[in-house]
Design an enzyme around this catalytic site. Structure first.
Site, PDB file in Angstrom:
ATOM      1  N   TRP A  74      36.166  22.740 -29.821  1.00  0.00           N
ATOM      2  CA  TRP A  74      37.635  22.809 -29.902  1.00  0.00           C
ATOM      3  C   TRP A  74      38.101  21.653 -29.032  1.00  0.00           C
ATOM      4  O   TRP A  74      37.976  21.693 -27.808  1.00  0.00           O
ATOM      5  CB  TRP A  74      38.109  24.165 -29.366  1.00  0.00           C
ATOM      6  CG  TRP A  74      39.566  24.424 -29.548  1.00  0.00           C
ATOM      7  CD1 TRP A  74      40.160  25.024 -30.630  1.00  0.00           C
ATOM      8  CD2 TRP A  74      40.628  24.131 -28.631  1.00  0.00           C
ATOM      9  NE1 TRP A  74      41.516  25.115 -30.431  1.00  0.00           N
ATOM     10  CE2 TRP A  74      41.836  24.570 -29.218  1.00  0.00           C
ATOM     11  CE3 TRP A  74      40.687  23.535 -27.373  1.00  0.00           C
ATOM     12  CZ2 TRP A  74      43.066  24.443 -28.594  1.00  0.00           C
ATOM     13  CZ3 TRP A  74      41.925  23.403 -26.750  1.00  0.00           C
ATOM     14  CH2 TRP A  74      43.091  23.857 -27.362  1.00  0.00           C
ATOM     15  N   ASN A 100      31.208  23.343 -22.593  1.00  0.00           N
ATOM     16  CA  ASN A 100      32.539  23.949 -22.760  1.00  0.00           C
ATOM     17  C   ASN A 100      33.298  23.684 -21.468  1.00  0.00           C
ATOM     18  O   ASN A 100      32.738  23.817 -20.391  1.00  0.00           O
ATOM     19  CB  ASN A 100      32.447  25.471 -22.924  1.00  0.00           C
ATOM     20  CG  ASN A 100      31.856  25.854 -24.250  1.00  0.00           C
ATOM     21  OD1 ASN A 100      31.617  25.011 -25.096  1.00  0.00           O
ATOM     22  ND2 ASN A 100      31.612  27.142 -24.422  1.00  0.00           N
ATOM     23  N   GLY A 101      34.584  23.389 -21.580  1.00  0.00           N
ATOM     24  CA  GLY A 101      35.388  23.184 -20.371  1.00  0.00           C
ATOM     25  C   GLY A 101      35.888  21.754 -20.296  1.00  0.00           C
ATOM     26  O   GLY A 101      35.840  21.008 -21.275  1.00  0.00           O
ATOM     27  N   GLU A 498      51.070  32.489 -36.026  1.00  0.00           N
ATOM     28  CA  GLU A 498      49.717  31.968 -35.769  1.00  0.00           C
ATOM     29  C   GLU A 498      48.838  31.942 -37.011  1.00  0.00           C
ATOM     30  O   GLU A 498      47.996  31.079 -37.150  1.00  0.00           O
ATOM     31  CB  GLU A 498      49.036  32.656 -34.586  1.00  0.00           C
ATOM     32  CG  GLU A 498      48.610  34.067 -34.776  1.00  0.00           C
ATOM     33  CD  GLU A 498      47.902  34.632 -33.540  1.00  0.00           C
ATOM     34  OE1 GLU A 498      47.280  33.879 -32.793  1.00  0.00           O
ATOM     35  OE2 GLU A 498      47.972  35.852 -33.345  1.00  0.00           O
TER      36      GLU A 498
HETATM   37  O1  M6R Z   1      41.513  37.312 -24.679  1.00  0.00           O
HETATM   38  P1  M6R Z   1      42.915  37.465 -24.227  1.00  0.00           P
HETATM   39  O2  M6R Z   1      43.484  38.822 -24.555  1.00  0.00           O
HETATM   40  O3  M6R Z   1      43.134  37.135 -22.795  1.00  0.00           O
HETATM   41  O4  M6R Z   1      43.746  36.424 -25.080  1.00  0.00           O
HETATM   42  C1  M6R Z   1      45.096  36.174 -24.822  1.00  0.00           C
HETATM   43  C2  M6R Z   1      45.718  35.348 -25.924  1.00  0.00           C
HETATM   44  O5  M6R Z   1      45.100  34.094 -26.007  1.00  0.00           O
HETATM   45  C3  M6R Z   1      45.602  36.037 -27.279  1.00  0.00           C
HETATM   46  O6  M6R Z   1      46.172  37.307 -27.261  1.00  0.00           O
HETATM   47  C4  M6R Z   1      46.301  35.194 -28.374  1.00  0.00           C
HETATM   48  O7  M6R Z   1      47.679  35.186 -28.171  1.00  0.00           O
HETATM   49  C5  M6R Z   1      45.922  35.739 -29.751  1.00  0.00           C
HETATM   50  N1  M6R Z   1      45.601  34.671 -30.642  1.00  0.00           N
HETATM   51  C6  M6R Z   1      47.010  36.526 -30.377  1.00  0.00           C
HETATM   52  O8  M6R Z   1      46.691  37.000 -31.635  1.00  0.00           O
END
Ligand code: M6R
Length: 618
Positions: A74, A100-101, A498
């Site tokens: 990514w 990664n990072g 999204e």
């Molecule tokens: O793994 P997490 O719950 O911390 O992720 C947080 C957000 O990146 C995640 O909820 C994101 O908004 C999703 N794509 C929503 O569907």
């Protein structure tokens, strides 16, 4: 956000690695690559696009070695090109690296290396780190026994690397060995039968072994097929570790009869909710109980306010929890984007209990918020799905969601289980204070009934699909709700944008007339969440305001709400339910609507553009 897989064993490495990468593709999918050390050389294949493209490319490389690693990227530094894809090989040909990072001081290191004859083929920070390892490897004196200079050269390079990393390294002169290290990016070692694996996510290796070691930040592991050792990056001292058993199998992460993981995960919600609540109600049937909070009831009673931090969908779950804690426990709660909290200087009152929510347990902003709160001396509890994740390990205590792997980038079953756990938490806190036994029993019964209510909403999938067909061509949409359904409106808008790339906004229904109403026309539909309650007529008035401006209206309304004739163009009914359950029940139609609209538009639902499942860079 990228995916990592490494393998040492007796099987042909490339097919295993590519299979693992496919399971990680949801983490990032700009490009992919694989390297196998065979016939005394690094055989590297990399390709932009999906892992399927890499598979085609790999066929031309005739991989046959039993030791290698692969990566899905990514992009952070450098565009999406074959050259920027990982693995990278040092310019002296000795070291191969996947990463990664982000190496933040890559420019300074690059300048140093250019001055020492190293050359670069890509624009990435990863290639810089790869050459830095090669630089130290060339300088390191050969050890008397074994080739410890491989590990030492990685360690030395990491001493100079600022930023975050999860890396796997191969050395041309050391076949059959991998060195892997982490700081801020998850890595898991898989301990197989005569084989060793490493991955950024259990999903990539669980088909080969369920015995895993979660590497910690600041650790470096040295893997061979039959053994491994872990030391610290800082001093090289041995680091203690435990071998954990993964409690799910590869079947849980497979599509089965569904078209997409998002669809599968939406339909799994009744069972996910049952799993999330199992064993978590007290015997007297009036409150919740949690095993891992690591905070005594007395300590809890001393808490005077709560602070919740999270990102994206998980933040929306926190906002619903805020509403329910205020309601059931009459206590002040604040919610903040984790990414903002980490840099704001939020004044926190003394007896504040800090909570974070994260499906992956790896979101870097949420992790940073957790660390910031801990640094300030607060106790931090976490609601997390992925067992053994960094947030789960660094929190002082918490609650696992127990909903199994969530693969779709758009979070669904993790969201509703976070809503459920939030409601249970509000109940638990409320029962320690003024919430009566009778009210507690009512809430417990309501929560126990949530899976069946969700099943009833899911039966409406064909109806929602038909609506989606009629609305898939729009380019703007509003989601409007009030009180505990305002965060569900935000979630509906996030889901839609999204996965379908339709511009959508979530707003408190009455706030809409302070700005967003300017968007309303026959070209901009509004989705209203209309539960029966004290302010149902106010919501209906907001719907009238939209209708008066020719805006198409989709109502997601409780069964008992009587909508004036002609007010809504489409109606999706949700069952009557207790306020503790309402957000869960209302979330399902917005998930289905977004999903079917995205399918209708031909979007790649599980891998929406530019997104990654877990966001491990800032
Ligand atoms: O793994 P997490 O719950 O911390 O992720 C947080 C957000 O990146 C995640 O909820 C994101 O908004 C999703 N794509 C929503 O569907």
């Amino acid at each position: 956000m990228c995916g990592i897989v490494g393998y040492i064993g007796k099987q042909k490495a490339a097919p295993l690695i590519i299979e693992g990468l496919k399971r990680l593709e949801y983490r990032g999918y700009d490009s992919a690559g694989v390297v196998v050390l065979e016939d005394g050389a690094f055989n590297v294949a990399k390709k932009i696009g999906r892992v399927a493209n890499l598979e085609g490319e790999a066929a031309r490389h005739h991989f046959h070695g039993t030791f290698g690693m692969g990566h899905t990227r990514w992009a952070t530094h450098g565009g999406v090109t074959d050259a920027n894809a990982h693995p990278h090989v040092s310019s002296d040909g000795q070291i191969a690296l996947i990463h990664n990072g982000v190496i933040e001081n890559y420019a300074t290191i690059k300048k140093f290396l250019l001055g020492r004859g190293f050359t670069f083929k890509s624009e990435t920070d990863t290639e810089v780190l790869c050459n830095l390892i090669a630089y130290h490897y060339a300088k390191e004196p050969p050890a008397a026994e074994g080739d410890s200079r491989f590990v030492e050269s990685v360690r030395k390079a990491l001493h100079h690397a600022e930023g975050t990393y999860g890396i796997v390294v191969m050395a041309l002169a050391v076949p059959g060995e991998l060195v892997t290290a982490r700081k801020g990016s998850p890595l898991i070692l898989g301990i197989g039968d005569g084989e060793s694996l490493v991955a950024s996510d259990v999903a990539a290796i669980v088909s080969r072994t369920q015995n895993v070691v979660y590497l910690k930040d600041g650790e470096i592991a040295h893997l061979r097929a039959k053994d491994f050792s872990i030391t610290t990056v800082a001093s090289g001292e041995a680091a203690a570790h435990v071998i954990d058993k993964v409690n799910w199998s590869i079947a849980d992460a497979e599509l089965g009869a569904y078209a997409h993981f998002m669809e599968k995960e939406i339909f799994e919600q009744p069972v996910a909710l049952e799993n999330a609540m199992r064993g978590r109600f007290a015997e007297d049937g009036s409150t919740a109980q949690f095993g891992g909070l690591n905070i005594t009831a007395n300590e809890f009673r001393g808490i005077e306010r709560f602070m919740f931090c999270a990102c994206g969908t998980a933040l929306h779950a926190c906002m619903v929890t805020e509403h329910l804690i205020e309601r059931f426990a009459r206590m002040p709660v604040e919610c903040d984007y984790a990414s903002e909290f980490r840099y704001r200087n939020t004044p926190l009152y003394r007896n504040t209990l800090f909570f974070v929510k994260s499906q992956s347990g790896e979101t870097i902003d949420t992790l940073a918020a957790l660390r910031e709160a801990k640094r300030k001396g607060y106790k931090v509890l976490a609601v997390v799905n992925v067992v053994g994740s960094t947030i789960a390990r660094e929190a002082d205590g918490g609650i696992y969601q127990h909903v199994g792997p969530e693969v779709g980038v758009a979070s669904t079953k993790a969201f509703t289980s976070q809503l459920l756990i939030g409601a249970m938490l509000a109940l638990y806190i409320g029962r320690m204070r003024d919430l009566s036994f009778g009210d507690g029993v009512q809430i417990v019964n309501a929560l126990k009934g949530a899976p069946d209510l969700v099943r009833r909403v899911l039966q409406q999938a064909p109806h929602i699909r038909a609506i989606a067909r009629r609305y898939a061509h729009y380019t703007d949409m509003l989601f409007l709700g009030r009180l505990s359904l305002f965060p569900i409106a935000l979630e509906g808008a996030l889901k839609l944008k999204e996965i379908s790339y339709i511009h959508a906004e979530g707003y408190p229904a009455a706030e809409m007339k302070h700005g967003p109403i300017a968007l309303v026309s026959e070209k901009c539909p509004s989705v209203f969440l209309v539960p029966n309650g004290d302010i149902v007529n106010k919501i209906i008035s907001s719907m009238q305001e939209i209708k008066a401006r020719k805006g198409p209206v989709i109502a997601i309304a409780s069964e008992s709400v009587e909508l004036p004739a002609g007010l809504a163009d489409e109606v999706i009914r949700i069952p009557e339910c207790h306020d503790a359950v309402l957000p869960i029940v209302a979330a399902v139609p917005v998930q289905l609507l977004s999903y079917y609209i995205a399918v209708e538009r031909g979007c790649d639902v599980d891998k929406p553009r530019n997104l990654a499942k877990s966001v491990t860079v800032e």
